[in-house]
Design a protein around this motif. Structure first.
Motif: not given
Length: 180
Positions: A132-142
């Protein structure tokens, strides 16, 4: 171990319960016959039926030996009855302890199984958080609202937890002994 495509990967709660019951039944069948007998006696001693039976036996013994129609074989203060009850107490205590030992072994196995399942669940949860952290980082989710997301995504050290637990127990013992 992953299931092959098309295989059923999830088990229902009923299947899990059946698996646990099968394992417990196998464990029970592995117990020697004399242990099963002691186990049953230990169980029976803890029932109301046993108390009623025991009281009836003692009462009948006393009434029979106080009946003045025949010669009593155990006159008051009933030394034979006292000896029988003392021997019975020792034997029944042994049966109860054997039963308790068997129950303790079963509980230890369950605790070990529960620990293994918890460790597996923790590992899976950690892996999910990392993804989930990698997905959030890729989607640039703060994720600035989270105080320590990286801490949750790190592997948990069982050795460190066990060490910390022992240290806390030692500290509590020291505090308890100094406070007494």
């Amino acid at each position: 171990m992953r299931a092959a495509a098309g295989d059923k990967t999830e088990t229902s709660p009923a299947e899990n319960i059946d698996a646990i019951l099968r394992v417990e039944k196998q464990d029970e069948e592995a117990i020697a016959v004399h242990h099963r007998i002691f186990h049953w006696i230990g169980w029976f001693v803890g029932t109301v039926q046993f108390i009623v039976l025991q009281c009836a036996f003692v009462l009948c013994w006393i009434v029979f030996n106080l009946n003045f129609v025949h010669q009593a074989f155990d006159e008051y203060p009933f030394p034979l009855l006292a000896m029988i009850l003392a021997l019975e107490a020792v034997l029944l205590t042994s049966c109860v302890l054997i039963r308790q030992s068997t129950i303790d072994q079963t509980l230890e196995r369950r605790d070990h199984l529960e620990l293994q399942i918890n460790l597996l669940a923790e590992r899976e949860a950690t892996r999910s958080l990392q993804i989930l952290q990698r997905i959030a980082k890729r989607l640039d989710v703060d994720d600035a609202d989270d105080c320590t997301p990286d801490e949750l995504a790190r592997e948990t050290s069982v050795d460190q937890i066990a060490h910390d637990l022992r240290e806390r127990e030692k500290k509590k013992k020291i505090e308890a002994s100094s406070g007494s």
